[in-house]
Design a protein around this motif. Sequence first.
Motif, PDB file in Angstrom:
ATOM      1  N   GLU A   1       0.837  -1.190   0.000  1.00  0.00           N
ATOM      2  CA  GLU A   1       0.000   0.000   0.000  1.00  0.00           C
ATOM      3  C   GLU A   1       0.876   1.247   0.000  1.00  0.00           C
ATOM      4  O   GLU A   1       1.812   1.367   0.781  1.00  0.00           O
ATOM      5  CB  GLU A   1      -0.896   0.012   1.231  1.00  0.00           C
ATOM      6  CG  GLU A   1      -1.822   1.219   1.302  1.00  0.00           C
ATOM      7  CD  GLU A   1      -2.622   1.248   2.595  1.00  0.00           C
ATOM      8  OE1 GLU A   1      -2.403   0.373   3.455  1.00  0.00           O
ATOM      9  OE2 GLU A   1      -3.454   2.147   2.737  1.00  0.00           O
ATOM     10  N   VAL A   2       0.571   2.187  -0.881  1.00  0.00           N
ATOM     11  CA  VAL A   2       1.307   3.442  -0.943  1.00  0.00           C
ATOM     12  C   VAL A   2       0.767   4.380   0.127  1.00  0.00           C
ATOM     13  O   VAL A   2      -0.414   4.671   0.168  1.00  0.00           O
ATOM     14  CB  VAL A   2       1.154   4.072  -2.340  1.00  0.00           C
ATOM     15  CG1 VAL A   2       1.797   5.443  -2.364  1.00  0.00           C
ATOM     16  CG2 VAL A   2       1.776   3.173  -3.395  1.00  0.00           C
ATOM     17  N   GLN A   3       1.667   4.835   0.976  1.00  0.00           N
ATOM     18  CA  GLN A   3       1.224   5.657   2.093  1.00  0.00           C
ATOM     19  C   GLN A   3       2.308   6.630   2.519  1.00  0.00           C
ATOM     20  O   GLN A   3       3.493   6.321   2.442  1.00  0.00           O
ATOM     21  CB  GLN A   3       0.851   4.751   3.279  1.00  0.00           C
ATOM     22  CG  GLN A   3       0.060   5.422   4.368  1.00  0.00           C
ATOM     23  CD  GLN A   3      -0.431   4.420   5.401  1.00  0.00           C
ATOM     24  OE1 GLN A   3       0.051   3.293   5.478  1.00  0.00           O
ATOM     25  NE2 GLN A   3      -1.392   4.821   6.202  1.00  0.00           N
ATOM     26  N   LEU A   4       1.855   7.789   2.973  1.00  0.00           N
ATOM     27  CA  LEU A   4       2.737   8.818   3.515  1.00  0.00           C
ATOM     28  C   LEU A   4       2.198   9.161   4.895  1.00  0.00           C
ATOM     29  O   LEU A   4       1.004   9.417   5.042  1.00  0.00           O
ATOM     30  CB  LEU A   4       2.709  10.045   2.603  1.00  0.00           C
ATOM     31  CG  LEU A   4       3.811  11.071   2.718  1.00  0.00           C
ATOM     32  CD1 LEU A   4       5.157  10.468   2.347  1.00  0.00           C
ATOM     33  CD2 LEU A   4       3.492  12.248   1.815  1.00  0.00           C
ATOM     34  N   GLN A   5       3.061   9.162   5.886  1.00  0.00           N
ATOM     35  CA  GLN A   5       2.582   9.360   7.252  1.00  0.00           C
ATOM     36  C   GLN A   5       3.469  10.339   8.003  1.00  0.00           C
ATOM     37  O   GLN A   5       4.670  10.131   8.116  1.00  0.00           O
ATOM     38  CB  GLN A   5       2.564   8.027   8.005  1.00  0.00           C
ATOM     39  CG  GLN A   5       2.106   8.134   9.450  1.00  0.00           C
ATOM     40  CD  GLN A   5       0.649   8.536   9.569  1.00  0.00           C
ATOM     41  OE1 GLN A   5      -0.248   7.924   8.999  1.00  0.00           O
ATOM     42  NE2 GLN A   5       0.394   9.612  10.313  1.00  0.00           N
ATOM     43  N   ALA A   6       2.844  11.392   8.524  1.00  0.00           N
ATOM     44  CA  ALA A   6       3.557  12.342   9.373  1.00  0.00           C
ATOM     45  C   ALA A   6       3.362  11.938  10.835  1.00  0.00           C
ATOM     46  O   ALA A   6       2.283  11.488  11.219  1.00  0.00           O
ATOM     47  CB  ALA A   6       3.024  13.747   9.150  1.00  0.00           C
ATOM     48  N   SER A   7       4.402  12.099  11.631  1.00  0.00           N
ATOM     49  CA  SER A   7       4.330  11.771  13.050  1.00  0.00           C
ATOM     50  C   SER A   7       5.307  12.640  13.825  1.00  0.00           C
ATOM     51  O   SER A   7       6.119  13.361  13.239  1.00  0.00           O
ATOM     52  CB  SER A   7       4.649  10.293  13.277  1.00  0.00           C
ATOM     53  OG  SER A   7       5.969  10.008  12.872  1.00  0.00           O
ATOM     54  N   GLY A   8       5.212  12.563  15.143  1.00  0.00           N
ATOM     55  CA  GLY A   8       6.160  13.278  15.982  1.00  0.00           C
ATOM     56  C   GLY A   8       5.606  14.519  16.650  1.00  0.00           C
ATOM     57  O   GLY A   8       6.320  15.188  17.400  1.00  0.00           O
ATOM     58  N   GLY A   9       4.361  14.837  16.368  1.00  0.00           N
ATOM     59  CA  GLY A   9       3.768  16.002  17.004  1.00  0.00           C
ATOM     60  C   GLY A   9       3.518  15.780  18.484  1.00  0.00           C
ATOM     61  O   GLY A   9       3.702  14.688  19.007  1.00  0.00           O
ATOM     62  N   GLY A  10       3.107  16.841  19.149  1.00  0.00           N
ATOM     63  CA  GLY A  10       2.826  16.750  20.572  1.00  0.00           C
ATOM     64  C   GLY A  10       2.652  18.116  21.179  1.00  0.00           C
ATOM     65  O   GLY A  10       2.531  19.127  20.469  1.00  0.00           O
ATOM     66  N   LEU A  11       2.638  18.129  22.492  1.00  0.00           N
ATOM     67  CA  LEU A  11       2.498  19.363  23.267  1.00  0.00           C
ATOM     68  C   LEU A  11       3.850  19.748  23.834  1.00  0.00           C
ATOM     69  O   LEU A  11       4.528  18.921  24.462  1.00  0.00           O
ATOM     70  CB  LEU A  11       1.496  19.154  24.401  1.00  0.00           C
ATOM     71  CG  LEU A  11       1.338  20.299  25.406  1.00  0.00           C
ATOM     72  CD1 LEU A  11       0.801  21.542  24.713  1.00  0.00           C
ATOM     73  CD2 LEU A  11       0.410  19.861  26.542  1.00  0.00           C
ATOM     74  N   VAL A  12       4.257  20.985  23.609  1.00  0.00           N
ATOM     75  CA  VAL A  12       5.558  21.448  24.075  1.00  0.00           C
ATOM     76  C   VAL A  12       5.429  22.900  24.531  1.00  0.00           C
ATOM     77  O   VAL A  12       4.572  23.640  24.017  1.00  0.00           O
ATOM     78  CB  VAL A  12       6.620  21.297  22.957  1.00  0.00           C
ATOM     79  CG1 VAL A  12       6.295  22.183  21.768  1.00  0.00           C
ATOM     80  CG2 VAL A  12       8.012  21.562  23.474  1.00  0.00           C
ATOM     81  N   GLN A  13       6.257  23.296  25.465  1.00  0.00           N
ATOM     82  CA  GLN A  13       6.252  24.688  25.915  1.00  0.00           C
ATOM     83  C   GLN A  13       6.988  25.575  24.929  1.00  0.00           C
ATOM     84  O   GLN A  13       7.872  25.103  24.182  1.00  0.00           O
ATOM     85  CB  GLN A  13       6.899  24.791  27.290  1.00  0.00           C
ATOM     86  CG  GLN A  13       6.054  24.219  28.418  1.00  0.00           C
ATOM     87  CD  GLN A  13       6.648  24.517  29.779  1.00  0.00           C
ATOM     88  OE1 GLN A  13       7.862  24.614  29.928  1.00  0.00           O
ATOM     89  NE2 GLN A  13       5.791  24.664  30.784  1.00  0.00           N
ATOM     90  N   ALA A  14       6.653  26.828  24.922  1.00  0.00           N
ATOM     91  CA  ALA A  14       7.352  27.789  24.075  1.00  0.00           C
ATOM     92  C   ALA A  14       8.852  27.726  24.356  1.00  0.00           C
ATOM     93  O   ALA A  14       9.272  27.636  25.521  1.00  0.00           O
ATOM     94  CB  ALA A  14       6.821  29.198  24.321  1.00  0.00           C
ATOM     95  N   GLY A  15       9.625  27.759  23.288  1.00  0.00           N
ATOM     96  CA  GLY A  15      11.064  27.634  23.411  1.00  0.00           C
ATOM     97  C   GLY A  15      11.563  26.209  23.275  1.00  0.00           C
ATOM     98  O   GLY A  15      12.775  25.989  23.136  1.00  0.00           O
ATOM     99  N   GLY A  16      10.663  25.261  23.299  1.00  0.00           N
ATOM    100  CA  GLY A  16      11.028  23.860  23.199  1.00  0.00           C
ATOM    101  C   GLY A  16      11.225  23.410  21.767  1.00  0.00           C
ATOM    102  O   GLY A  16      11.158  24.207  20.826  1.00  0.00           O
ATOM    103  N   SER A  17      11.445  22.097  21.618  1.00  0.00           N
ATOM    104  CA  SER A  17      11.735  21.511  20.309  1.00  0.00           C
ATOM    105  C   SER A  17      10.907  20.259  20.077  1.00  0.00           C
ATOM    106  O   SER A  17      10.521  19.561  21.024  1.00  0.00           O
ATOM    107  CB  SER A  17      13.220  21.137  20.220  1.00  0.00           C
ATOM    108  OG  SER A  17      14.050  22.264  20.353  1.00  0.00           O
TER     109      SER A  17
END
Length: 122
Positions: A1-17
């Motif tokens: 199956e052809v698929q593209l998946q974004a991941s790695g998001g979340g909640l972070v404080q300002a100034g974070g990474s």
Amino acid sequence: EVQLQASGGGLVQAGGSLRLSCAASGFTLDAYHIGWFRQTPGKEREGVSSIRNDGTTIYADSVKGRFTISRDKAKNTVYLQMNSLKPEDTAVYYCATSRGYSYLRPIYYDRWGRGTQVTVSS
């Protein structure tokens, strides 16, 4: 199956990474230009960064000096390293592929992955 998946998001404080990943299955990213876009409710999708298949990169003015896009060919993945995050970076982030132009306009991209939410608290 052809698929593209974004991941790695979340909640972070300002100034974070955070580091977002765009992984492909069923096809190889090498032949494509890859773009990262973001969208907030009620607003148009905004181009953030792109990387051409030759490694050339483009950044939106709002993220220059803070975000870095890169490829890992062995992992068939494109990354978006986001540093010094600001509350205005809060959005759903999407990755997409293009065979033509790598400009930061969604119209040039034809395959989109599901997004990942990034929330930056003040």
